[in-house]
Motif scaffolding. Structure first.
Motif, mmCIF file in Angstrom:
data_model
loop_
_atom_site.group_PDB
_atom_site.id
_atom_site.type_symbol
_atom_site.label_atom_id
_atom_site.label_comp_id
_atom_site.label_asym_id
_atom_site.label_seq_id
_atom_site.Cartn_x
_atom_site.Cartn_y
_atom_site.Cartn_z
ATOM 1 N N GLU A 133 0.835 -1.206 0.000
ATOM 2 C CA GLU A 133 0.000 0.000 0.000
ATOM 3 C C GLU A 133 0.870 1.256 0.000
ATOM 4 O O GLU A 133 0.588 2.231 -0.714
ATOM 5 C CB GLU A 133 -0.912 0.001 1.226
ATOM 6 N N TYR A 153 2.281 6.473 -7.303
ATOM 7 C CA TYR A 153 1.289 7.433 -7.805
ATOM 8 C C TYR A 153 1.933 8.799 -8.028
ATOM 9 O O TYR A 153 1.758 9.424 -9.090
ATOM 10 C CB TYR A 153 0.139 7.536 -6.807
ATOM 11 N N ARG A 208 -7.155 6.684 7.118
ATOM 12 C CA ARG A 208 -7.999 5.657 7.740
ATOM 13 C C ARG A 208 -8.478 6.087 9.119
ATOM 14 O O ARG A 208 -9.643 5.871 9.474
ATOM 15 C CB ARG A 208 -7.232 4.331 7.803
ATOM 16 N N ASP A 211 -11.148 8.655 8.661
ATOM 17 C CA ASP A 211 -12.397 8.000 8.299
ATOM 18 C C ASP A 211 -13.047 7.358 9.524
ATOM 19 O O ASP A 211 -14.263 7.432 9.706
ATOM 20 C CB ASP A 211 -12.124 6.949 7.229
ATOM 21 N N PRO A 228 -5.045 7.392 -4.188
ATOM 22 C CA PRO A 228 -6.258 6.848 -3.579
ATOM 23 C C PRO A 228 -5.911 5.893 -2.439
ATOM 24 O O PRO A 228 -4.938 5.146 -2.502
ATOM 25 C CB PRO A 228 -6.940 6.110 -4.731
ATOM 26 N N VAL A 229 -6.721 5.948 -1.394
ATOM 27 C CA VAL A 229 -6.579 5.050 -0.246
ATOM 28 C C VAL A 229 -7.940 4.433 0.027
ATOM 29 O O VAL A 229 -8.948 5.142 0.093
ATOM 30 C CB VAL A 229 -6.077 5.803 1.004
ATOM 31 N N ARG A 230 -7.936 3.130 0.204
ATOM 32 C CA ARG A 230 -9.185 2.419 0.437
ATOM 33 C C ARG A 230 -9.326 2.074 1.912
ATOM 34 O O ARG A 230 -8.355 2.023 2.673
ATOM 35 C CB ARG A 230 -9.256 1.163 -0.427
ATOM 36 N N SER A 231 -10.561 1.858 2.313
ATOM 37 C CA SER A 231 -10.844 1.425 3.681
ATOM 38 C C SER A 231 -10.156 0.085 3.939
ATOM 39 O O SER A 231 -9.710 -0.598 3.007
ATOM 40 C CB SER A 231 -12.353 1.298 3.887
ATOM 41 N N ARG A 247 -14.252 0.799 0.083
ATOM 42 C CA ARG A 247 -14.506 2.220 -0.167
ATOM 43 C C ARG A 247 -13.204 2.961 -0.410
ATOM 44 O O ARG A 247 -12.186 2.669 0.223
ATOM 45 C CB ARG A 247 -15.196 2.858 1.045
ATOM 46 N N GLU A 248 -13.250 3.950 -1.305
ATOM 47 C CA GLU A 248 -12.140 4.893 -1.392
ATOM 48 C C GLU A 248 -12.410 6.024 -0.414
ATOM 49 O O GLU A 248 -13.512 6.597 -0.403
ATOM 50 C CB GLU A 248 -11.981 5.443 -2.810
ATOM 51 N N ALA A 303 -12.812 10.339 -1.503
ATOM 52 C CA ALA A 303 -12.524 10.219 -2.939
ATOM 53 C C ALA A 303 -12.679 11.559 -3.650
ATOM 54 O O ALA A 303 -13.658 12.285 -3.443
ATOM 55 C CB ALA A 303 -13.449 9.186 -3.570
#
Length: 546
Positions: free
Chosen positions: A253, A260, A295, A298, A334-337, A342-343, A346
């Motif tokens: 990750e 990126y 994270r 979130d 982009p970072v996902r859960s 989920r992004e 976003a």
């Protein structure tokens, strides 16, 4: 029964025509040692200026033979030093370096004599940045003070100011550039600003603060009793929890974050020596911090987040600046859960307020909503008010921050960014900056601060300009060449007007595509803060007439 009653320390009596001098320093001994020669030279010059007026300057504490410097390096030390200062004596707070204001605020809060804050005006040694922090703290406390600064302490303006202080206890500065916000005419921008404010009051927002106040910036802390009426609430978080979350981020990750930014043109000046050079492992940990911060934000439903880094994290991981800068960018990795479904956040920045400066948190949160609603790039940069000099008939400020700039603010975006290692004196475990030159364009600058127990906003216009490559490099070498730089010309505000007025070591900047749009965005921002009950002050040449 007879008790032994405690008695407060007996303070000495002030000698005539004598001013006592204190110097607040850093918590990091490496920084105090590096900055002491500049501080000693400045104190010599200030002492000479007072001597010309028949006054003696007495250091409140001697140079410590073990540390080799005379800085007050902790709050406890400051309290002890002030016990030997006559409570009604004229007092000088002399700053040639960055400093942690809380080291001296306890003594300053109860000092009854006239207080003068004085700083160098130098790129290499940022006493002016330290001075602005102390001034903002005194303003928040409601403690009166005078302030002055100089390049070499021999100019007539500086000497006249010192003379005024010893004769009257005060120095007058020109504040004619500051005006209260007038009644705004009806406009789409006023309507937008007021709607943003009403929505914030109704729906509320949460800002996450990692280790509030650990950098000693008392002025950067806004109490809940003042934040909550704006609809803003704090989630107080621990940097140890952030470090723990970083352990859970996989190398895959983290490497995707690096890939990126490299695909978009960012490069890194890697070396092999962990102690002095940027390494790939340092960058990997910074990428993990970026993922972890998103994270955790979130998890708590944060609308903005601030990481202190100093103190604490500096001793266990590389610097936070790389993560902070890309958090503030619309185009970001982009970072996902954790479950991958989920992004997170976003297509939008997660506003980050560097060094957990809550004045910038409030500003960035409101500004993000206004700029987004107007279809503008909502990226913000918190900059240090670092230094400046005349160039081609204009005073051009050097605004810098320790690496955390959104790439969209740079000339060339990601392709204009280079990662350099942070200075080992301040960042022992290194980490990449986001070095680059801020692109030319129209900007709105601002500062939220506390005075008289109420929130205020200073708001103005400026333009970021291009300078020749050689001049940019000269300014970089005179300050911190590893950090991003902005060449800024404030509209209708001189150097000394700004220094005398500004109540922080930081200011916040946002871009607009042209002058007319910047004026409109400023009106919307002013309307929003006025609707929230914040006192809005227009600084310099500002057009709010539409």
């Amino acid at each position: 029964m007879t008790y032994t009653l405690p008695a407060p320390a007996v303070r000495p009596t002030a000698a005539p025509r004598t001013a006592y001098l204190v110097a607040s320093g850093d918590l990091r001994e490496s920084a105090n040692a590096a900055g002491w020669p500049a501080q000693a030279a400045m104190e010599h010059d200030v002492t000479a200026a007072f001597a010309e007026l028949g006054w003696t300057v007495q250091r409140a504490n001697p140079v410590d033979p073990e540390t080799g410097h005379g800085f007050i390096s902790s709050q406890r030390m400051g309290i002890e030093v002030f016990k030997d200062i006559p409570v009604d004596a004229p007092l000088i707070v002399a700053e040639a370096v960055w400093q942690y204001s809380h080291h001296v605020l306890a003594g300053l809060r109860t000092h009854r004599g006239p207080i003068l804050t004085v700083a160098n005006f130098s790129g290499q040694w940022p006493g002016l940045v330290g001075l602005l922090g102390v001034n903002a703290g005194l303003t928040k406390m409601g403690v009166p003070y005078s302030t002055i600064w100089s390049v070499d302490f021999t100019d007539d303006w500086f000497k006249d100011g010192i003379r005024s202080w010893v004769e009257t206890g005060a120095i007058a500065h020109d504040g004619s550039h500051v005006h209260p916000l007038p009644a705004l005419a009806a406009s789409p921008e006023r309507e937008l600003g007021e709607a943003v404010a009403r929505t914030l009051l109704t729906d509320k927002a949460v800002i996450g603060v990692f280790d509030e106040g650990c950098m000693g910036m008392y002025n950067a802390i806004i109490d809940d009793e003042l934040l909550n009426p704006l609809g803003i609430f704090k989630e107080r978080l621990s940097q140890s929890a952030l470090w723990a979350e970083m352990q859970r981020v996989s190398d895959t990750e983290a490497d995707a974050v690096r890939a990126y930014v490299e695909e978009r043109g960012m490069t890194f000046a890697f070396g092999a020596d962990e102690a002095t050079e940027l390494t790939e492992e340092q960058l990997r940990w910074q990428c993990k911090m970026y993922v972890a911060a998103l994270r955790m934000s979130d998890d708590f439903g944060l609308d903005a987040v601030g990481i202190q880094y100093q103190q604490g994290l500096k001793d266990i991981c590389p610097a936070s600046d790389f993560a902070e800068g890309i958090l503030n960018n619309v185009d970001r990795p982009p970072v996902r859960s954790r479950d991958g479904k989920r992004e997170l956040y976003a297509g939008a920045p997660l506003p980050h307020f560097n060094e957990a400066d809550e004045g910038v948190a409030v500003d960035a949160l409101v500004s993000n909503r206004i700029w987004t609603a107007m279809g503008l790039d909502p990226a913000t940069t918190l900059h240090d008010v670092r230094w400046g000099e005349d160039y081609d008939g204009e005073f051009v400020w050097v605004f810098e921050i320790s690496g955390s700039v959104p790439p969209s603010h740079l000339e060339g975006g990601y392709a204009g960014a280079v990662g350099w290692r942070q200075n080992p004196v301040y960042f022992p475990l290194g980490g990449s900056t986001i070095k680059g030159v801020s692109r030319a364009g129209e900007i709105v600058w601002s500062r939220v601060y506390l005075a008289g127990g109420e929130l205020h906003l200073d708001l103005g216009r400026a333009r970021a300009i291009d300078l020749p490559t050689a001049e940019t490099e000269r300014r970089w070498q005179a300050t911190n060449p590893e950090w991003p730089i902005m060449h800024a010309v404030l509209a209708g505000v001189s150097r000394d007007q700004f220094m005398a007025r500004h109540k922080a070591n930081h200011l916040n900047v946002l871009y607009a595509p042209d002058a007319a749009t910047a004026d409109k965005a400023l009106v919307a921002k002013a309307a929003a803060f006025a609707e929230l009950g914040v006192h809005v002050h227009l600084c310099g040449d500002v057009d709010v007439t539409g």
